[in-house]
Write a protein that holds these residues in place. Structure first.
Motif, PDB file in Angstrom:
ATOM      1  N   GLY A  87       0.847  -1.178   0.000  1.00 33.57           N
ATOM      2  CA  GLY A  87       0.000   0.000   0.000  1.00 33.57           C
ATOM      3  C   GLY A  87       0.889   1.236   0.000  1.00 33.57           C
ATOM      4  N   PHE A  88       0.295   2.408  -0.244  1.00 33.48           N
ATOM      5  CA  PHE A  88       1.076   3.649  -0.317  1.00 33.48           C
ATOM      6  C   PHE A  88       1.845   3.921   0.974  1.00 33.48           C
ATOM      7  CE2 PHE A  88       1.406   8.208   0.552  1.00 33.48           C
ATOM      8  CZ  PHE A  88       2.164   8.628  -0.534  1.00 33.48           C
ATOM      9  N   LYS A  89       1.200   3.751   2.116  1.00 39.86           N
ATOM     10  CA  LYS A  89       1.850   4.071   3.391  1.00 39.86           C
ATOM     11  C   LYS A  89       3.073   3.210   3.643  1.00 39.86           C
ATOM     12  CE  LYS A  89      -2.188   5.967   5.803  1.00 39.86           C
ATOM     13  NZ  LYS A  89      -3.100   5.835   6.969  1.00 39.86           N
ATOM     14  N   GLU A  90       2.959   1.905   3.360  1.00 41.83           N
ATOM     15  CA  GLU A  90       4.088   1.009   3.581  1.00 41.83           C
ATOM     16  C   GLU A  90       5.209   1.294   2.582  1.00 41.83           C
ATOM     17  OE1 GLU A  90       6.558  -2.051   5.048  1.00 41.83           O
ATOM     18  OE2 GLU A  90       4.923  -0.876   5.923  1.00 41.83           O
ATOM     19  N   ALA A  91       4.847   1.582   1.327  1.00 38.51           N
ATOM     20  CA  ALA A  91       5.857   1.914   0.325  1.00 38.51           C
ATOM     21  C   ALA A  91       6.617   3.177   0.735  1.00 38.51           C
ATOM     22  CB  ALA A  91       5.209   2.102  -1.038  1.00 38.51           C
ATOM     23  N   ARG A  92       5.878   4.163   1.206  1.00 33.58           N
ATOM     24  CA  ARG A  92       6.521   5.410   1.631  1.00 33.58           C
ATOM     25  C   ARG A  92       7.383   5.190   2.870  1.00 33.58           C
ATOM     26  NH1 ARG A  92       3.461  11.274   2.293  1.00 33.58           N
ATOM     27  NH2 ARG A  92       5.366  12.517   2.397  1.00 33.58           N
ATOM     28  N   ARG A  93       6.909   4.368   3.812  1.00 36.68           N
ATOM     29  CA  ARG A  93       7.687   4.098   5.023  1.00 36.68           C
ATOM     30  C   ARG A  93       9.021   3.431   4.684  1.00 36.68           C
ATOM     31  NH1 ARG A  93       9.458   0.411   8.108  1.00 36.68           N
ATOM     32  NH2 ARG A  93       8.622  -1.277   6.819  1.00 36.68           N
ATOM     33  N   ARG A  94       8.982   2.477   3.765  1.00 42.78           N
ATOM     34  CA  ARG A  94      10.211   1.761   3.396  1.00 42.78           C
ATOM     35  C   ARG A  94      11.204   2.687   2.697  1.00 42.78           C
ATOM     36  NH1 ARG A  94       8.823  -4.427   1.399  1.00 42.78           N
ATOM     37  NH2 ARG A  94       7.444  -4.980   3.140  1.00 42.78           N
ATOM     38  N   ILE A  95      10.693   3.540   1.816  1.00 42.27           N
ATOM     39  CA  ILE A  95      11.591   4.440   1.095  1.00 42.27           C
ATOM     40  C   ILE A  95      12.201   5.472   2.035  1.00 42.27           C
ATOM     41  CG2 ILE A  95      11.504   6.412  -0.488  1.00 42.27           C
ATOM     42  CD1 ILE A  95      10.206   4.730  -2.514  1.00 42.27           C
ATOM     43  N   GLN A  96      11.407   5.976   2.975  1.00 45.01           N
ATOM     44  CA  GLN A  96      11.929   6.986   3.891  1.00 45.01           C
ATOM     45  C   GLN A  96      12.922   6.387   4.887  1.00 45.01           C
ATOM     46  OE1 GLN A  96       8.599   9.043   5.644  1.00 45.01           O
ATOM     47  NE2 GLN A  96       7.988   9.983   3.712  1.00 45.01           N
ATOM     48  N   ALA A  97      12.898   5.060   5.046  1.00 43.32           N
ATOM     49  CA  ALA A  97      13.842   4.394   5.949  1.00 43.32           C
ATOM     50  C   ALA A  97      15.172   4.102   5.263  1.00 43.32           C
ATOM     51  CB  ALA A  97      13.235   3.087   6.470  1.00 43.32           C
TER      52      ALA A  97
ATOM     53  N   PHE B 113      20.379  11.837 -14.781  1.00 46.32           N
ATOM     54  CA  PHE B 113      19.948  11.375 -13.468  1.00 46.32           C
ATOM     55  C   PHE B 113      18.900  10.284 -13.604  1.00 46.32           C
ATOM     56  CE2 PHE B 113      21.338  15.745 -12.780  1.00 46.32           C
ATOM     57  CZ  PHE B 113      22.180  15.609 -11.682  1.00 46.32           C
ATOM     58  N   LEU B 114      18.831   9.399 -12.607  1.00 50.24           N
ATOM     59  CA  LEU B 114      17.776   8.390 -12.578  1.00 50.24           C
ATOM     60  C   LEU B 114      16.441   9.061 -12.268  1.00 50.24           C
ATOM     61  CD1 LEU B 114      19.494   5.455 -10.617  1.00 50.24           C
ATOM     62  CD2 LEU B 114      19.100   5.632 -13.079  1.00 50.24           C
ATOM     63  N   PRO B 115      15.335   8.505 -12.751  1.00 48.98           N
ATOM     64  CA  PRO B 115      14.013   9.083 -12.463  1.00 48.98           C
ATOM     65  C   PRO B 115      13.763   9.196 -10.964  1.00 48.98           C
ATOM     66  CG  PRO B 115      13.848   7.482 -14.206  1.00 48.98           C
ATOM     67  CD  PRO B 115      15.245   7.353 -13.661  1.00 48.98           C
ATOM     68  N   TRP B 116      12.935  10.169 -10.613  1.00 51.98           N
ATOM     69  CA  TRP B 116      12.686  10.500  -9.208  1.00 51.98           C
ATOM     70  C   TRP B 116      11.203  10.676  -8.967  1.00 51.98           C
ATOM     71  CZ3 TRP B 116      15.067  11.684  -4.523  1.00 51.98           C
ATOM     72  CH2 TRP B 116      14.418  12.569  -3.670  1.00 51.98           C
ATOM     73  N   ASP B 117      10.666  10.037  -7.935  1.00 48.90           N
ATOM     74  CA  ASP B 117       9.261  10.186  -7.575  1.00 48.90           C
ATOM     75  C   ASP B 117       9.205  10.812  -6.184  1.00 48.90           C
ATOM     76  OD1 ASP B 117       6.618  10.024  -6.903  1.00 48.90           O
ATOM     77  OD2 ASP B 117       6.347   7.942  -7.524  1.00 48.90           O
ATOM     78  N   SER B 118       9.014  12.130  -6.128  1.00 42.82           N
ATOM     79  CA  SER B 118       9.085  12.851  -4.858  1.00 42.82           C
ATOM     80  C   SER B 118       7.934  12.535  -3.924  1.00 42.82           C
ATOM     81  CB  SER B 118       9.113  14.363  -5.126  1.00 42.82           C
ATOM     82  OG  SER B 118       7.951  14.766  -5.825  1.00 42.82           O
ATOM     83  N   SER B 119       6.819  11.961  -4.426  1.00 42.37           N
ATOM     84  CA  SER B 119       5.655  11.691  -3.579  1.00 42.37           C
ATOM     85  C   SER B 119       5.940  10.634  -2.509  1.00 42.37           C
ATOM     86  CB  SER B 119       4.469  11.244  -4.434  1.00 42.37           C
ATOM     87  OG  SER B 119       4.707   9.980  -5.011  1.00 42.37           O
ATOM     88  N   LEU B 120       6.947   9.806  -2.742  1.00 45.22           N
ATOM     89  CA  LEU B 120       7.260   8.733  -1.790  1.00 45.22           C
ATOM     90  C   LEU B 120       8.398   9.098  -0.841  1.00 45.22           C
ATOM     91  CD1 LEU B 120       7.010   5.648  -4.172  1.00 45.22           C
ATOM     92  CD2 LEU B 120       5.403   6.313  -2.396  1.00 45.22           C
ATOM     93  N   PHE B 121       8.959  10.307  -1.000  1.00 50.17           N
ATOM     94  CA  PHE B 121      10.071  10.713  -0.170  1.00 50.17           C
ATOM     95  C   PHE B 121       9.644  11.824   0.788  1.00 50.17           C
ATOM     96  CE2 PHE B 121      12.006   8.628  -3.686  1.00 50.17           C
ATOM     97  CZ  PHE B 121      13.208   8.101  -3.218  1.00 50.17           C
ATOM     98  N   SER B 122      10.372  11.938   1.889  1.00 44.66           N
ATOM     99  CA  SER B 122      10.119  13.029   2.824  1.00 44.66           C
ATOM    100  C   SER B 122      10.504  14.353   2.177  1.00 44.66           C
ATOM    101  CB  SER B 122      10.951  12.837   4.095  1.00 44.66           C
ATOM    102  OG  SER B 122      10.636  11.644   4.745  1.00 44.66           O
TER     103      SER B 122
END
Length: 258
Positions: free
Chosen positions: A122-132, A247-256
């Motif tokens: 889910g979005f929350k878990e994906a974001r949590r893993r990326i921010q870690a 640069f490699l592609p970047w998806d800022s929605s999943l990062f802090s």
């Protein structure tokens, strides 16, 4: 841990193995357009190759394969991605990009090569893993967004970091030889299928565009400005293509927010 198929992620909201689609009632060995309910949007494949979108179509047509509830046979031409790997692939060490993946066989344009499989999050878990993650960690999480006719967006997050298949070794290229298509078989959870964008020679490295722009809409001015502002946070691209974006592609929605 190797898994050829998607598995339920840590948040457990979605079970990608659940069968929720009804099957077609075709009694022939291979389904036909106009008589098969799975092909109501048109034929998906022609001799195992993904059929290209019609010139007048602005967007790609969704792909639904026949599924476990269908009465057609295993030889049905609308069963391609679900059959899994058909080519010999090899993981190898690249000069600058870490591990990579290449084909040992010739692959014709339009053929299915492999799936990008892992934990469906889910979005929350994906974001949590990326921010870690730290700056030294490799990020394998992919976010696929499908735009529906009514303006809604369907999001699928797949992470092969801990459980996944050979697709996790595919590198990015700004001029790739593969492109990704969400293919649905048993449920609305798509298989992230990678098809050959051109004829691929034996021994050639396989790659796709991590941003998903290849075979999709061009980048907008607003997005370009956003990417330029975030270049300090992005990792360099070593694809070596003439059109390399540096640069490699970047998806800022999943990062802090920095």
């Amino acid at each position: 841990q190797y898994s050829p198929d998607n598995v339920a992620g840590a948040d457990g909201h979605v079970d990608p193995t659940e069968i929720t689609f009804p099957g077609c009632s075709c009694l022939t060995s291979s389904c036909e357009v106009h008589t098969c309910s799975c092909l109501c949007r048109g034929e998906n494949y022609s001799t195992l190759c993904l059929r290209p979108a019609e010139e007048e179509e602005e967007y790609a047509r969704p792909v639904f394969e026949c599924n476990a509830m269908c009465r057609c046979g295993e030889s049905c031409q609308n069963r391609v991605v679900q059959r899994g790997l058909q080519f010999r692939l090899q993981v190898f060490k690249t000069e600058k990009k870490g591990w990579g993946l290449r084909t040992l066989d010739f692959v014709a344009k339009g053929r299915f090569v492999c799936e990008y499989a892992g934990e469906v999050l889910g979005f929350k878990e994906a974001r949590r893993r990326i921010q870690a993650q730290t700056s030294e960690d490799s990020n394998y999480i992919i976010a696929v967004r499908e735009h529906l006719h009514n303006g809604q967006v369907m999001e699928t997050f797949v992470d092969p970091t801990y459980i996944g298949n050979v697709g996790r070794f595919l590198n990015h290229s700004c001029e790739p030889n593969l492109f990704m298509v969400p293919v649905r078989v048993d449920s609305m959870v798509p298989k992230l299928a990678l098809f050959a964008a051109t004829d691929i020679s034996a021994g050639e490295e396989l790659s796709y565009d991590y941003s998903g722009r290849f075979h999709n809409l061009p980048i907008t001015n607003r997005e370009q400005k956003s990417l330029e502002e975030e270049n300090g946070l992005r990792k360099p691209c070593y694809c070596g293509s003439r059109a390399c974006a540096s640069f490699l592609p970047w998806d800022s929605s999943l990062f802090s927010t920095p």
